[in-house]
Design a protein around this motif. Structure first.
Motif, PDB file in Angstrom:
ATOM      1  N   ALA A 196      -7.002   4.560 -22.451  1.00 28.08           N
ATOM      2  CA  ALA A 196      -7.661   4.642 -21.198  1.00 28.08           C
ATOM      3  C   ALA A 196      -6.684   4.419 -19.784  1.00 28.08           C
ATOM      4  O   ALA A 196      -6.593   5.430 -18.991  1.00 28.08           O
ATOM      5  N   GLU A 197      -5.671   3.547 -20.204  1.00 25.74           N
ATOM      6  CA  GLU A 197      -4.879   3.540 -18.861  1.00 25.74           C
ATOM      7  C   GLU A 197      -3.951   4.738 -18.887  1.00 25.74           C
ATOM      8  O   GLU A 197      -3.570   5.236 -17.781  1.00 25.74           O
ATOM      9  N   ARG A 224      -5.776   7.270 -16.937  1.00 31.89           N
ATOM     10  CA  ARG A 224      -5.840   6.763 -15.503  1.00 31.89           C
ATOM     11  C   ARG A 224      -4.425   7.156 -15.026  1.00 31.89           C
ATOM     12  O   ARG A 224      -4.603   7.680 -13.905  1.00 31.89           O
ATOM     13  N   ARG A 225      -3.456   6.989 -15.719  1.00 34.53           N
ATOM     14  CA  ARG A 225      -2.306   7.137 -14.962  1.00 34.53           C
ATOM     15  C   ARG A 225      -2.063   8.523 -14.907  1.00 34.53           C
ATOM     16  O   ARG A 225      -1.353   9.018 -13.753  1.00 34.53           O
ATOM     17  N   LYS A 257      -4.132  10.841 -14.323  1.00 38.48           N
ATOM     18  CA  LYS A 257      -4.975  10.998 -13.011  1.00 38.48           C
ATOM     19  C   LYS A 257      -4.279  10.795 -11.787  1.00 38.48           C
ATOM     20  O   LYS A 257      -4.202  11.403 -11.084  1.00 38.48           O
ATOM     21  N   ILE A 258      -3.503   9.805 -11.919  1.00 39.15           N
ATOM     22  CA  ILE A 258      -2.995   9.351 -10.609  1.00 39.15           C
ATOM     23  C   ILE A 258      -1.807  10.169 -10.104  1.00 39.15           C
ATOM     24  O   ILE A 258      -1.532  10.506  -9.387  1.00 39.15           O
ATOM     25  N   ASP A 275     -10.572   2.796  -4.854  1.00 38.53           N
ATOM     26  CA  ASP A 275      -9.425   2.593  -5.790  1.00 38.53           C
ATOM     27  C   ASP A 275      -8.407   3.498  -5.515  1.00 38.53           C
ATOM     28  O   ASP A 275      -8.776   4.416  -4.978  1.00 38.53           O
ATOM     29  N   CYS A 304      -7.114   5.631  -7.198  1.00 41.26           N
ATOM     30  CA  CYS A 304      -7.371   7.287  -7.788  1.00 41.26           C
ATOM     31  C   CYS A 304      -8.001   8.044  -6.663  1.00 41.26           C
ATOM     32  O   CYS A 304      -7.464   8.859  -6.188  1.00 41.26           O
TER      33      CYS A 304
END
Lengths: 406, 164
Positions: free
Chosen positions: A254-255, A258-259, A261-262, B133, B135
């Protein structure tokens, strides 16, 4: 297709691995297993990438050192079976399936045992992949079948252990003929049902690949291809598959999402902020972004100050422009009637300037003229009005000194 | 990304036009209110006040154009509205009583306490950035940058018209 096909890039493994991608017939060089759906999360790497290390070697499939027995001619259009040399040392690749249009995959055999690849499933594209844990290469033929079953497993996040066992058990052959039909998606009833159920239970199916699972991301968009897969029900969550060499915790997966995405957003920002092409690294990039935003805000303040000094004149024109707007709504270049008392009413058309007007710089250096017809209009009207009423301008002086009150 | 870029440019263009319109309209309003306004102040003060007004007009019109679709535009409108209310309140009340101070506390939608982060400065810059956040902060920043750049362009061209 034997491994003889092109080995994509360097295979981290013993080179026997023939990747699926090597299916020439499929016409796609890349892993057939890759589904386009994976895009946002994974950039499917070329078939060649197999490297044992993680990252992106989407072409996990190719890595599988298993010999793949391709038996079904029918599959030809899709990825045919890839022969994977079965090496014990090799991590099995998730057999991808017809879902990808690829042929049967040989199961992944290896010392590693099974790999569970989490599949990325979008709305029910059943990932057909089998986890192949084949202990021995001898089961090559069977492997394919095994793979089939993994489809369902892929759907859900099953613990590796489970998968493995299941896969092992499921070595029972699936009918290779099925493969021939290219419906890999179908799971052999026994297995699929099990897996499907398990999959269904999980809320978020993240399959963890065992260690170096090169399955990478498999996006199964192959729903179309595999209409029959009676895979797990369409789910809305994203299946993530761990990449080779990466941790397979659900947390870490999951991380990772997320990473990514960032980092995707950072890339977008990089395009917006000028001069940031060479910057690599989030920290520096963030600083640049902060500086840029600050500079933009300061520019706005400075410009508003500038406008404040020029204001009185602006007001006149604003009126005219406003009225012009009202008259002409959109896209019309029409003559402006002189509305403001202080200005001479001139009729002018969009493209013309008064001959006597002193230097009128192009009002829209910043706009692409083609695009902002209306704005151009307004601005040009600014000009013309501004300069038509030379008296008004004169009173302002060269830089439009502010009149105390207008 | 290319598709996104294309969409973004098209979007920006219309933002530009709409912003320009609104901004001009607000300038007009300002002019009218200036006429009625005070003649007691010095030029300097007038200028400063106008500067402030123009800036808020620009911000407000940009936020309106963007609409409530983005977090930053909502936060910006909220802030401007509160500020206006405070000012109005002060003006109305300062004559009446100087002791009473009307204080309106701006409500923070969310207060999220985090460890000091590199992105804190960015949060301060982008309106409404405190409650996002990372993002979504990055996403909002991208849109905010686009709109700020549009704003600058429009104001620059208007200023150019008069600076010659």
């Amino acid at each position: 297709m034997d491994g003889s096909g092109d080995n994509n890039g360097d295979l981290g493994y013993q080179n026997r691995a023939e990747s699926v991608m090597n299916c020439p017939s499929s016409g796609m060089n890349t892993n057939p297993f890759y589904a386009s759906a994976w895009d946002p999360v994974v950039s499917l790497s070329q078939p060649g990438n197999f490297v044992g290390s993680s990252t992106g070697s989407q072409s996990e499939f190719s890595n599988s050192p298993f010999p793949i027995v391709m038996e079904n001619p029918g599959i030809s259009n899709t990825c045919h079976l890839v022969r994977y040399p079965s090496d014990s040392g090799f991590i099995e690749l998730v057999p991808k399936f017809p879902g990808f249009g690829s042929g049967n995959f040989s199961e992944i055999v290896g010392s590693l045992g099974l790999t569970e690849c989490s599949q990325i499933v979008n709305a029910g594209c059943p990932p057909n992949y089998k986890e192949a844990n084949n202990e021995s290469t001898s089961h090559g033929a069977q492997r394919q079948e095994d793979h089939q079953l993994s489809e369902e497993t892929t759907i859900g996040a099953l613990p590796n252990g489970k998968r493995r066992r299941r896969a092992a058990e499921s070595n029972s052959p699936f009918d290779p003929n099925k493969n021939a039909e290219g419906e890999f998606q179908k799971y052999p009833s026994g297995e699929s049902s099990d897996s499907a159920k398990e999959l269904d239970e999980k809320k978020q199916k993240i399959e963890q690949n065992r260690g170096a699972n090169s399955c990478g991301k498999q996006v199964v968009k192959q729903t179309k291809d595999n209409p029959q897969s009676r895979e797990a029900p369409k789910e809305n969550y994203i299946h993530v598959r761990a990449r080779r060499g990466q941790a397979t915790n659900s947390h870490s997966l999951a991380e990772r999402v997320r990473r990514e995405k960032i980092s995707e957003r950072m890339r977008m920002l990089q395009e917006l902020v000028p001069g940031c092409n060479k910057i690599t690294g989030k920290a520096v990039m963030l600083d640049e972004i902060i500086n840029y935003v600050q500079s933009l805000q300061q520019q706005v303040e400075f410009l508003s100050m500038k406008l404040a000094t020029v204001n009185p004149e602006l007001y006149n024109d604003v009126e005219r422009i406003q009225s012009k707007d009202i008259l002409h709504s959109r896209g019309g270049n029409e003559a402006i009637r002189g509305l403001s008392p202080g200005t001479n009413s001139h009729q002018y058309s969009h493209g013309t300037f008064q001959p006597g007007i002193p230097v009128i710089p192009n009002p829209n250096p910043h706009f692409s003229p083609a695009h902002h017809a209306i704005l151009d209009n307004e601005l040009q009207s600014f000009f013309q009005m501004g300069f038509d009423s030379s008296s008004a301008i004169d009173s302002l002086g060269p830089n439009g000194h502010l009149k105390p009150e207008l | 990304m290319t598709t996104k870029h294309v969409i973004a440019t098209a979007h920006t263009r219309s933002i530009k036009n709409r912003f320009a319109r609104r901004f001009l309209r607000s300038l007009l309003k300002m002019k009218r209110s200036n006429r009625l306004g005070t003649g007691f102040q010095s030029n300097e003060d007038i200028r400063k006040r106008n500067t402030q007004r123009i800036k808020t007009a620009a911000d407000r019109s940009m936020a309106r154009v963007v609409g409530p679709r983005k977090i930053w535009s909502r936060a910006l409108l909220f802030k401007l509205r509160n500020r206006a209310r405070i000012q109005v309140g002060l003006r109305n009340r300062c004559l009446v009583s100087k002791k009473k101070k009307v204080q309106r506390k701006e409500k923070k939608v969310q207060v999220i306490s985090r460890e000091p982060n590199r992105a804190d400065n960015l949060r301060k810059l982008v309106p409404g950035g405190d409650s996002m956040d990372i993002c979504s902060l990055l996403e909002e920043t991208a849109h905010y940058i686009k709109c700020l750049a549009t704003q600058v362009k429009v104001m620059q061209s208007i200023a150019d018209l008069y600076s010659t």
